[in-house]
Write an enzyme that holds these catalytic residues in place. Structure first.
Site, PDB file in Angstrom:
ATOM      1  N   GLY A   1      47.623 -21.419 -12.865  1.00 26.72           N
ATOM      2  CA  GLY A   1      48.675 -20.687 -13.579  1.00 26.72           C
ATOM      3  C   GLY A   1      48.664 -19.242 -13.132  1.00 26.72           C
ATOM      4  O   GLY A   1      47.704 -18.791 -12.496  1.00 26.72           O
TER       5      GLY A   1
ATOM      6  N   CYS B   1      41.582 -23.631 -10.272  1.00 25.56           N
ATOM      7  CA  CYS B   1      41.977 -22.232 -10.127  1.00 25.56           C
ATOM      8  C   CYS B   1      41.983 -21.522 -11.484  1.00 25.56           C
ATOM      9  O   CYS B   1      40.924 -21.379 -12.091  1.00 25.56           O
ATOM     10  CB  CYS B   1      43.317 -22.133  -9.403  1.00 25.56           C
ATOM     11  SG  CYS B   1      43.607 -20.473  -8.777  1.00 25.56           S
ATOM     12  N   TYR B   2      43.131 -21.137 -12.012  1.00 30.21           N
ATOM     13  CA  TYR B   2      43.118 -20.491 -13.336  1.00 30.21           C
ATOM     14  C   TYR B   2      42.445 -21.403 -14.358  1.00 30.21           C
ATOM     15  O   TYR B   2      41.727 -20.931 -15.255  1.00 30.21           O
ATOM     16  CB  TYR B   2      44.546 -20.148 -13.789  1.00 30.21           C
ATOM     17  CG  TYR B   2      44.570 -19.532 -15.176  1.00 30.21           C
ATOM     18  CD1 TYR B   2      44.176 -18.216 -15.376  1.00 30.21           C
ATOM     19  CD2 TYR B   2      44.944 -20.291 -16.292  1.00 30.21           C
ATOM     20  CE1 TYR B   2      44.159 -17.656 -16.651  1.00 30.21           C
ATOM     21  CE2 TYR B   2      44.929 -19.736 -17.569  1.00 30.21           C
ATOM     22  CZ  TYR B   2      44.539 -18.423 -17.741  1.00 30.21           C
ATOM     23  OH  TYR B   2      44.507 -17.869 -19.000  1.00 30.21           O
TER      24      TYR B   2
ATOM     25  N   HIS C   1      42.978 -25.124  -4.428  1.00 25.08           N
ATOM     26  CA  HIS C   1      44.032 -26.045  -4.877  1.00 25.08           C
ATOM     27  C   HIS C   1      43.943 -27.379  -4.143  1.00 25.08           C
ATOM     28  O   HIS C   1      44.342 -27.473  -2.979  1.00 25.08           O
ATOM     29  CB  HIS C   1      45.405 -25.407  -4.641  1.00 25.08           C
ATOM     30  CG  HIS C   1      45.659 -24.278  -5.588  1.00 25.08           C
ATOM     31  ND1 HIS C   1      46.146 -24.464  -6.853  1.00 25.08           N
ATOM     32  CD2 HIS C   1      45.433 -22.957  -5.463  1.00 25.08           C
ATOM     33  CE1 HIS C   1      46.236 -23.302  -7.472  1.00 25.08           C
ATOM     34  NE2 HIS C   1      45.808 -22.374  -6.654  1.00 25.08           N
TER      35      HIS C   1
ATOM     36  N   GLU D   1      45.709 -29.928  -4.787  1.00 23.60           N
ATOM     37  CA  GLU D   1      46.992 -30.633  -4.863  1.00 23.60           C
ATOM     38  C   GLU D   1      47.925 -30.325  -3.701  1.00 23.60           C
ATOM     39  O   GLU D   1      48.947 -30.976  -3.531  1.00 23.60           O
ATOM     40  CB  GLU D   1      47.690 -30.324  -6.207  1.00 23.60           C
ATOM     41  CG  GLU D   1      48.241 -28.909  -6.387  1.00 23.60           C
ATOM     42  CD  GLU D   1      47.205 -27.884  -6.829  1.00 23.60           C
ATOM     43  OE1 GLU D   1      46.001 -28.158  -6.721  1.00 23.60           O
ATOM     44  OE2 GLU D   1      47.610 -26.788  -7.270  1.00 23.60           O
TER      45      GLU D   1
ATOM     46  N   GLY E   1      76.603 -44.719 -10.133  1.00 21.45           N
ATOM     47  CA  GLY E   1      76.473 -45.025  -8.711  1.00 21.45           C
ATOM     48  C   GLY E   1      75.180 -44.449  -8.162  1.00 21.45           C
ATOM     49  O   GLY E   1      74.752 -44.785  -7.069  1.00 21.45           O
TER      50      GLY E   1
ATOM     51  N   ASP F   1      69.253 -43.203 -10.599  1.00 19.67           N
ATOM     52  CA  ASP F   1      68.596 -43.186 -11.907  1.00 19.67           C
ATOM     53  C   ASP F   1      69.274 -44.114 -12.907  1.00 19.67           C
ATOM     54  O   ASP F   1      68.617 -44.918 -13.573  1.00 19.67           O
ATOM     55  CB  ASP F   1      68.556 -41.754 -12.467  1.00 19.67           C
ATOM     56  CG  ASP F   1      67.882 -40.796 -11.504  1.00 19.67           C
ATOM     57  OD1 ASP F   1      67.093 -41.272 -10.673  1.00 19.67           O
ATOM     58  OD2 ASP F   1      68.158 -39.595 -11.566  1.00 19.67           O
TER      59      ASP F   1
ATOM     60  N   ALA G   1      71.153 -46.541 -12.183  1.00 20.22           N
ATOM     61  CA  ALA G   1      71.059 -47.913 -11.673  1.00 20.22           C
ATOM     62  C   ALA G   1      69.712 -48.530 -12.044  1.00 20.22           C
ATOM     63  O   ALA G   1      69.638 -49.668 -12.514  1.00 20.22           O
ATOM     64  CB  ALA G   1      71.238 -47.919 -10.157  1.00 20.22           C
TER      65      ALA G   1
ATOM     66  N   LYS H   1      60.981 -38.639  -9.626  1.00 24.93           N
ATOM     67  CA  LYS H   1      62.045 -39.259  -8.827  1.00 24.93           C
ATOM     68  C   LYS H   1      61.527 -40.300  -7.832  1.00 24.93           C
ATOM     69  O   LYS H   1      62.095 -41.382  -7.684  1.00 24.93           O
ATOM     70  CB  LYS H   1      62.766 -38.159  -8.058  1.00 24.93           C
ATOM     71  CG  LYS H   1      63.972 -38.630  -7.316  1.00 24.93           C
ATOM     72  CD  LYS H   1      65.076 -38.838  -8.281  1.00 24.93           C
ATOM     73  CE  LYS H   1      66.380 -39.079  -7.609  1.00 24.93           C
ATOM     74  NZ  LYS H   1      67.455 -39.036  -8.605  1.00 24.93           N
TER      75      LYS H   1
END
Ligand code: XMP
Length: 556
Positions: free
Chosen positions: A98, A125-126, A212, A214, A267, A270, A272, A412
């Site tokens: 952060g 980290c933080y 980090h 990630e 169409g 998401d 769908a 997503k």
């Protein structure tokens, strides 16, 4: 979910490409419950890791990495109480990075239950600094700030978090503070040139790392996260799209019972995927509504119809409303007015179609996890209206149905995997985002049948060439714009005075910012020559080289 879900590990969170539907159907009755599980039924909660958010993008990236390791996690605010999270069945806690500093006047701190619940903790980290600070150690400004690459050296090789790694590894640092004194019971496990304590741990499973893991710049980051999840928290690889589908089906059945459900299909991927999941759970109790506003790309409405009706056998109301939309748009040139008219017309049509179904109890929406996190985030409460799609009013009172949001906890890329798992065609699963107001906001000035036909033909060529050159998936969006200008040209021996088409191609991770794509010249050349030759009334093609900001992705 598979671990190769995201090809770019540094990518930020992508946003929903069903914005168009969620925007039109934005419903105020249920506000996002940041980190609070959906306890509307009694399906046992899967085991999870809690990622405590101290207010930065890091927490999202960490959450994505954990999900890619096939472990379920949720991001929770640092103010969360134990009561609000205990039903998530946590097996470990990550304190995320952060922007704050522990010696700021009012630094965000981890809630005390984190240190009392007995679960393994990984401070990043933080998150590491805050843990050290809260447990009685000391953090101070580093003599030298450390941003970028560093080499991490292990003090010994017995730390389970670093199990299986070489004794020195490259890591990515981004910190101005450092640990100067460890809390009682903690040991330094690794260091870098500028951080004497870059990894620390005690015997109770509390761990801290200054770098980090990630980001892609820490090549062994995934191994470190996996060691924490599998070796230290003892978790399994249970978060797979197959498990998600079967669990969601049970949840949807429990929520819906024998009620009737409707879903607006856009169409996009998401809505769908959400509809397909609900259909799998409750079959014919679901009716999907697709409104053809006449503003879609060539063949899109038919594709939705074929996929859902013929291929997936879903009850589908296909509302052919082209004339209605075009007559409401007659004479309208202002972009905001266009958007408002299309938005409200959509709601009218949707309402009328739904009314014919009689009693309806539920509305399915393809809300995604980033939307949930966004709407719970205080910094989003004030934002300027750039385009109304973020602010469309919502459904009329009588349509405020109970929501079924099966994708509420998915990113997503996970939605795409679930779509594939459910057997949706790749073409639909990897579709580029398309705005709700459709081609109307890519036609400058009044929208007419003729202009729509011109734009559709140009757009088709752009897509065709982009796909033929294997560029489709690496671009966020690619499309044609009818610029509203005309220019003089020459065809054969004759003067022409035709439309100017602009090509827009952008790269983006989340549509908040975007860079214009450096399309290869030969691709641009074939797009340009095909459009000028094949689309009547177009005699000039230009390429838009504007990024966002200062531009936006769409022209209106
Ligand atoms: P802009 O043009 O604001 O677009 O940079 C950002 C992203 O949002 C899409 N977009 C919309 N999506 N309804 C939508 O669902 C809308 O009214 C709308 N307007 C823009 C745009 O295509 C891009 O992906």
């Amino acid at each position: 979910m598979s671990s190769n879900a995201s090809s770019d590990p540094t990518s930020r969170i992508t946003s929903s490409d069903d914005l168009e539907v969620s925007a039109y159907l934005e419903i105020s009755q249920e506000k996002a419950g940041h980190g609070i599980p959906n306890a509307s039924n009694h399906i046992p909660q899967r085991e999870s890791v809690l990622v405590i958010d101290f207010g930065s993008q890091y927490s999202r990236l960490i959450a994505r990495r954990i999900r890619e390791s096939k472990v379920y996690c949720e991001i929770i605010p640092y103010s969360a109480t134990w009561d609000s999270v205990k039903d998530l069945n946590p097996r470990g806690v990550v304190l995320s990075g952060g922007p704050a500093s522990v010696y700021d006047s009012n630094p965000p701190l981890a809630p005390s239950w984190v240190y009392e619940c007995g679960l393994p903790i990984l401070g990043i980290c933080y998150g590491m600094q805050v843990m050290v600070h809260q447990l009685g150690g000391k953090v101070a400004p580093a003599t030298k700030r450390e941003y970028g690459h560093a080499v991490l050296h292990q003090n010994s090789t017995d730390e389970p978090l670093l199990h299986g790694l070489p004794s020195s590894i490259p890591v990515w640092m981004s910190h101005a503070d450092q640990i100067t004194e460890l809390p009682p019971g903690f040991h330094a496990k690794a260091y870098t040139d500028n951080a004497p304590v870059a990894v620390t741990a005690n015997d109770q499973g509390m761990l801290g790392i200054q770098f980090h893991p990630e980001v892609a710049h820490t090549p062994h980051g995934v191994d470190i996260i996996n060691n924490f999840l599998y070796k230290i928290c003892g978790m399994g690889e249970l978060w797979t799209s197959g498990n998600f589908v079967s669990e969601s089906v049970d949840r949807i059945k429990a929520q819906v019972g024998d009620g009737k459900v409707i879903c607006a299909l856009s169409g996009g991927v998401d809505s769908a995927v959400a509809a397909t999941l609900v259909h799998k759970a409750v079959g014919d109790q679901l009716t999907c509504i697709f409104v053809n506003n006449g503003l879609m790309r060539k063949e899109e409405p038919d594709r939705v119809k074929t996929t859902f009706e013929k291929y997936l056998n879903v009850n589908l109301i296909f509302s052919e409303s082209t004339e209605r939309f075009l007559s409401s748009l007659k004479g309208i040139v202002d972009p905001e007015q266009k958007r408002k008219i299309i938005g409200s017309e959509f709601i009218n049509v949707f309402d009328e179609e739904a009314a014919r179904l009689g009693q309806v109890d539920f509305l399915t929406q393809g809300t995604l996890y980033p939307d949930v996190i966004e709407s719970a985030s205080p910094e989003n409460s004030v934002s300027a209206t750039i385009k109304t799609h973020h602010n469309v009013g919502g459904l009329p009172e009588h349509m405020k149905l109970e929501l079924v949001e099966p994708l509420r906890y998915l990113f997503k890329d996970e939605v795409r995997e679930v779509g594939l798992e459910l057997g949706l065609p790749e073409e639909m699963v990897y579709r580029q985002p398309f705005p709700g107001p459709g081609l109307a906001i890519r036609i400058m000035g009044e929208v007419t049948h003729d202009k729509l036909e011109i734009l559709r033909a140009a757009d088709w060529i752009v897509m065709d060439e982009i796909k033929a050159n294997n560029l489709y998936r690496e671009l966020w969006q690619t499309f044609a714009v009818l610029t509203g200008s005309r220019s003089v040209g020459v065809t054969g021996d004759f003067r022409t005075y035709g439309h100017v088409i602009a090509i827009r191609a952008v790269k983006s991770d989340d549509a908040m910012t975007a860079d214009w794509a450096r399309l290869p010249y030969d691709v641009l050349a074939s797009i340009s020559s095909r459009i000028a030759n094949e689309v009547p009334d177009v005699n000039r093609v230009v390429f838009d080289i504007t990024s966002k900001p200062p531009g936006t992705i769409e022209w209106e």
